[in-house]
Design an enzyme around this catalytic site. Structure first.
Site, PDB file in Angstrom:
ATOM      1  N   LYS A 183       0.838  -1.190   0.044  1.00  0.00           N
ATOM      2  CA  LYS A 183      -0.064  -0.049  -0.022  1.00  0.00           C
ATOM      3  C   LYS A 183       0.744   1.225  -0.153  1.00  0.00           C
ATOM      4  CE  LYS A 183      -1.900   3.020   2.186  1.00  0.00           C
ATOM      5  NZ  LYS A 183      -1.819   4.394   1.890  1.00  0.00           N
ATOM      6  N   GLY A 240       4.703   4.007  11.290  1.00  0.00           N
ATOM      7  CA  GLY A 240       4.083   5.065  11.278  1.00  0.00           C
ATOM      8  C   GLY A 240       3.735   5.592  12.334  1.00  0.00           C
ATOM      9  N   SER A 241       2.212   6.304  12.496  1.00  0.00           N
ATOM     10  CA  SER A 241       1.954   7.004  13.757  1.00  0.00           C
ATOM     11  C   SER A 241       1.314   5.706  14.636  1.00  0.00           C
ATOM     12  CB  SER A 241       0.740   7.872  13.545  1.00  0.00           C
ATOM     13  OG  SER A 241      -0.336   7.139  12.859  1.00  0.00           O
ATOM     14  N   GLY A 244      -2.153   5.407  13.482  1.00  0.00           N
ATOM     15  CA  GLY A 244      -2.648   4.276  12.238  1.00  0.00           C
ATOM     16  C   GLY A 244      -2.099   2.914  12.651  1.00  0.00           C
ATOM     17  N   GLY A 245      -1.080   2.912  13.271  1.00  0.00           N
ATOM     18  CA  GLY A 245      -0.614   1.339  13.593  1.00  0.00           C
ATOM     19  C   GLY A 245      -1.640   0.720  14.452  1.00  0.00           C
ATOM     20  N   GLU A 264       5.620  -0.868  13.501  1.00  0.00           N
ATOM     21  CA  GLU A 264       6.803   0.121  14.461  1.00  0.00           C
ATOM     22  C   GLU A 264       6.149   1.617  14.406  1.00  0.00           C
ATOM     23  OE1 GLU A 264      10.280   1.591  12.716  1.00  0.00           O
ATOM     24  OE2 GLU A 264       9.478   2.575  14.137  1.00  0.00           O
ATOM     25  N   CYS A 301      12.248   7.738  13.801  1.00  0.00           N
ATOM     26  CA  CYS A 301      11.664   7.153  14.813  1.00  0.00           C
ATOM     27  C   CYS A 301      12.609   6.851  16.183  1.00  0.00           C
ATOM     28  CB  CYS A 301      11.045   5.912  14.471  1.00  0.00           C
ATOM     29  SG  CYS A 301      12.123   4.969  13.411  1.00  0.00           S
ATOM     30  N   GLU A 392       5.324  11.733  22.006  1.00  0.00           N
ATOM     31  CA  GLU A 392       6.182  12.002  20.859  1.00  0.00           C
ATOM     32  C   GLU A 392       5.686  13.049  19.964  1.00  0.00           C
ATOM     33  OE1 GLU A 392       8.010   9.578  17.101  1.00  0.00           O
ATOM     34  OE2 GLU A 392       5.914   9.424  17.135  1.00  0.00           O
TER      35      GLU A 392
END
Ligand code: NAP
Length: 527
Positions: A183, A240-241, A244-245, A264, A301, A392
């Site tokens: 994606k 990603g965020s 989202g994760g 992650e 990250c 974060e």
């Protein structure tokens, strides 16, 4: 040449109605490239092809899959300057970074190829039959790691090459024997399409089945959601965020057949500055940390977002030097207006907390999408009370906590969420003296660093890039380094299976010459 189409296996396809452009953050304008979002028919077609391809691809030897991975690396190199130009336009990142990340991406592919050529990664374990065992005969049992099936990989915004189309997730999944559907990240869909074309070309050159790889465009969450829910898909890789994760993780667990999502996500990467680091090398560390916070506009990250020290005049000096040093550095363009506005929002939210003071703040006039650095300080008691300050902020931002003593420092570490990395600055005697602080930090992180900066992630077998939630959804695995292959396999035991019908890794003769565990002992000997 960028077509804006999806790759459904080897076929370029533009059946969807929704279109979007990527964006040049430096010019603050859309790019010339328009992309067609994948529609349901295309998602179905990619999934069906991946299912078919898996039947063939899983049977290919490690050496054959290695040829494919090496060919992908070669074809990425053959994309030449066009890839670098599209990458820099879509990300705002400089050419040097593009070339470095391309090198890392090719290096990762070649590292997985070497892993396959060596072959022992399948963890073959053999316990031969003992027909005469008393009081009961023992059956023959042989176990090895086998691929899960088609994997969906979400391209990451902050690594358009190394964590995207042919990045670590894709390379490790293809290495394991799993087809991949990417994606593509909407911020760098052009870079993604070019890399996808290299993968497709490599697949054709090395005789891989059509559907071993597909690349789908999207500019919203629906395509990703549909892929995660698709019954053919057996695993997901994401960077990603946290938002989202975790959304994708929950979705995958709501399926009739739940599947693993290796996400992650966020991390503030705490730095523990012990007294000797301040008294002996305070200025040096302050300079290094100013650079580490600013590196890549803080869009890593592993960016150091939290620095903990014990109140002292040397901590005051360290804070003041860090402030001076970071003020000297120029802001860097962020990847995209969305990431820039998320940064500004996060920065404001934490700066608005009543208990914080500003150490450094870039507020001169800058071009659009520039990441203006900010460093705050707060005392330990207020940091402990206010978990908003633990969040974060993705960008060149950090908070320095003045702890009243070592106990408060430990209490803060104990309250933090899971992290990718944790760092101790000090000397060897202090590791012993502050043992419980070191242990508390170790329990929170995937990688614990002594006297260094967390930015810079080496790709090698001993790297652990992951950590307790929410740094990652499963702290037992890594997303960087050759160990990442273990996310896409599961152990299968073969009981009393005829020798010639076993996978080669488990056959008596050990035709692959790999290291195996036979009767509990590592050996390369035949049985
Ligand atoms: P993101 O919002 O997490 O999105 C990453 C990918 O996941 C995108 O392709 C996005 O699709 C998709 N996605 C997000 N939420 C989804 C959902 N609920 N269902 C299905 N798909 C979903 O990350 P981003 O776009 O890279 O950047 C946004 C923010 O994430 C940044 O500002 C930063 O705070 C954080 N971030 C953190 C790290 C890190 O390493 N800690 C790395 C990158 C980003 P669409 O884009 O198509 O909507």
């Amino acid at each position: 040449m960028i077509s804006g189409a999806n790759y459904i296996g080897a076929e370029l396809s533009k059946k969807g109605k929704k279109q979007f452009n990527t964006f040049n953050p430096k010019l603050n304008l859309p790019t010339e490239w328009t992309f067609q979002e994948a529609n349901e028919e295309e998602i179905e077609a990619a999934a069906a092809l991946a299912k078919e391809a898996f039947i063939v691809y899983r049977e290919f030897s490690g050496k054959r899959r290695a040829e494919f991975l090496r060919a992908i690396a070669k074809e990425i190199e053959n994309l030449g300057d066009e890839l670098i130009q599209v990458y820099t336009q879509e990300s705002g990142l400089p050419e040097g970074r593009a070339a470095g990340e391309r090198g890392r991406t090719m290096g990762q592919l070649n590292a997985f190829a070497s892993l396959l050529e060596e072959g022992s990664w399948v963890e073959a374990s053999i316990d031969p039959a003992q027909p005469d065992r008393q009081p009961m005969p023992k059956v023959d049992l042989r176990k090895m790691q086998c691929p899960l099936g088609p994997i969906v990989v979400f391209g990451a915004s902050n690594f358009p090459l190394a964590f995207s189309t042919a990045g670590g997730d894709t390379a490790s999944a293809l290495a394991s024997g799993c087809p991949v559907i990417v994606k593509s990240h909407p911020m760098h869909a052009g870079t993604g399409e070019l890399v996808a074309s290299a993968i497709i070309k490599a697949a054709e050159l090395t005789g891989m089945p059509n559907g071993v790889f597909s690349n789908l465009n999207s500019s919203g969450i629906e395509v990703g959601q549909q892929l995660v829910m698709h019954p053919v898909v057996k695993g997901v890789g994401f960077t990603g965020s946290i938002k989202g994760g975790t959304a994708l993780y929950k979705l995958a667990n709501e399926r009739t057949e739940p599947i693993p999502v290796f996400a992650e996500m966020g991390s503030v990467n705490p730095i523990v500055v012990l007294p000797s680091a301040l008294t002996e090398k305070g200025d040096e560390w302050a300079k290094q940390y100013a650079g580490s916070i600013m590196l890549g506009a803080g869009q890593f990250c592993t960016n150091p977002g939290l620095i903990l020290g014990i109140k002292s005049t040397s901590l005051d000096d360290f804070i003041s030097t860090l402030g001076t040093e970071i003020d000297k550095l120029d802001p860097i363009c962020m990847l995209h207006p969305n990431i820039h506005s998320n940064y500004e929002k996060g920065k404001k939210e934490l700066s608005d907390q009543a208990t914080v003071d500003v150490v450094a703040n870039h507020d001169a006039d800058v071009a659009p999408n520039m990441a203006q650095q900010r460093v705050l300080t707060v005392n330990g008691t207020n940091f402990l009370k206010n978990t908003k300050l633990h969040q974060e902020v993705f960008g060149p931002f950090s908070i320095i906590v003045r702890c009243s003593d070592a106990d408060e420092m430990q209490a803060i570490l104990a309250k933090l969420e899971g992290q990718l990395t944790g760092t101790i600055l000090g000397n060897e005697n202090e590791i012993k003296k502050y043992k419980s602080i070191v242990h508390t930090l170790q329990d929170k992180v995937g990688r614990i660093i002594f006297n260094g900066v967390p930015t810079g992630v080496e790709v090698c077998p001993s790297m652990q890039h992951g950590g307790p939630f929410p740094a990652a959804t499963d702290s037992r695995f890594t997303s960087v380094g050759t160990g990442a292959i273990q996310r896409w396999v599961r152990p299968v035991s073969f009981q009393n299976w005829p020798n010639e019908s076993l996978p080669e890794a488990l056959q008596n003769e050990n035709p692959l010459g790999i290291t195996r565990i036979v009767n509990g002992l590592h050996t390369t000997q035949a049985i």
